[in-house]
Motif scaffolding. Structure first.
Motif, mmCIF file in Angstrom:
data_model
loop_
_atom_site.group_PDB
_atom_site.id
_atom_site.type_symbol
_atom_site.label_atom_id
_atom_site.label_comp_id
_atom_site.label_asym_id
_atom_site.label_seq_id
_atom_site.Cartn_x
_atom_site.Cartn_y
_atom_site.Cartn_z
ATOM 1 N N UNK A 8 47.441 24.569 -18.833
ATOM 2 C CA UNK A 8 46.576 23.396 -18.701
ATOM 3 C C UNK A 8 45.396 23.672 -17.799
ATOM 4 N N UNK A 9 45.633 24.446 -16.743
ATOM 5 C CA UNK A 9 44.555 24.819 -15.831
ATOM 6 C C UNK A 9 43.589 25.776 -16.514
ATOM 7 N N UNK A 10 44.131 26.678 -17.304
ATOM 8 C CA UNK A 10 43.308 27.666 -17.996
ATOM 9 C C UNK A 10 42.315 26.995 -18.949
ATOM 10 N N UNK A 11 42.729 25.870 -19.555
ATOM 11 C CA UNK A 11 41.863 25.171 -20.499
ATOM 12 C C UNK A 11 40.763 24.375 -19.801
ATOM 13 N N UNK A 12 40.990 23.977 -18.550
ATOM 14 C CA UNK A 12 40.068 23.070 -17.876
ATOM 15 C C UNK A 12 39.146 23.740 -16.869
ATOM 16 N N UNK A 13 39.515 24.925 -16.400
ATOM 17 C CA UNK A 13 38.731 25.592 -15.360
ATOM 18 C C UNK A 13 38.403 27.009 -15.775
ATOM 19 N N UNK A 14 37.332 27.542 -15.197
ATOM 20 C CA UNK A 14 36.907 28.899 -15.506
ATOM 21 C C UNK A 14 36.461 29.587 -14.226
ATOM 22 N N UNK A 15 36.861 30.825 -14.043
ATOM 23 C CA UNK A 15 36.470 31.577 -12.862
ATOM 24 C C UNK A 15 35.139 32.268 -13.105
ATOM 25 N N UNK A 16 34.256 32.241 -12.108
ATOM 26 C CA UNK A 16 32.993 32.953 -12.199
ATOM 27 C C UNK A 16 33.191 34.377 -11.711
ATOM 28 N N UNK A 17 32.150 35.181 -11.820
ATOM 29 C CA UNK A 17 32.234 36.585 -11.402
ATOM 30 C C UNK A 17 32.472 36.708 -9.902
ATOM 31 N N UNK A 18 31.953 35.754 -9.131
ATOM 32 C CA UNK A 18 32.127 35.801 -7.680
ATOM 33 C C UNK A 18 33.429 35.158 -7.209
ATOM 34 N N UNK A 19 34.240 34.659 -8.150
ATOM 35 C CA UNK A 19 35.521 34.073 -7.783
ATOM 36 C C UNK A 19 35.482 32.576 -7.578
ATOM 37 N N UNK A 20 34.339 31.950 -7.823
ATOM 38 C CA UNK A 20 34.282 30.492 -7.732
ATOM 39 C C UNK A 20 34.884 29.883 -8.990
ATOM 40 N N UNK A 21 35.168 28.586 -8.938
ATOM 41 C CA UNK A 21 35.805 27.906 -10.066
ATOM 42 C C UNK A 21 34.845 26.873 -10.632
ATOM 43 N N UNK A 22 34.532 27.000 -11.937
ATOM 44 C CA UNK A 22 33.681 26.037 -12.608
ATOM 45 C C UNK A 22 34.552 25.019 -13.322
ATOM 46 N N UNK A 23 34.069 23.768 -13.395
ATOM 47 C CA UNK A 23 34.812 22.727 -14.097
ATOM 48 C C UNK A 23 33.840 21.727 -14.680
ATOM 49 N N UNK A 24 34.334 20.953 -15.645
ATOM 50 C CA UNK A 24 33.531 19.925 -16.283
ATOM 51 C C UNK A 24 33.639 18.640 -15.473
#
Length: 67
Positions: free
Chosen positions: A9-25
């Motif tokens: 569920x987390x994998x579908x909603x969040x994405x890691x950036x190259x610097x390790x930050x977390x992007x979300x909608x």
């Protein structure tokens, strides 16, 4: 010990950036948006970076999973 599983569920909603930050909608855009002002709906478009406090918990749930 067995390997840690990625939380799907987390994998579908969040994405890691190259610097390790977390992007979300941004929330609040999927339905019932007519009650919101046009400016509010416009500002909710796109993605945001999650606060650093919550990053530790989410990277643990994602098990360092990068896309």
């Amino acid at each position: 010990m067995p390997k840690m599983k990625t939380h799907k569920g987390t994998k579908k909603r969040f994405r890691l950036t190259a610097n390790g930050h977390v992007k979300h909608r941004q929330c609040g855009t999927s339905h019932l948006a007519t009650r919101l002002s046009t400016k509010r709906v416009r500002n909710l478009r796109g993605t945001r970076v999650l606060a650093e406090v919550d990053e530790v918990m989410l990277t643990k749930a994602l098990c360092g999973y990068s896309y």
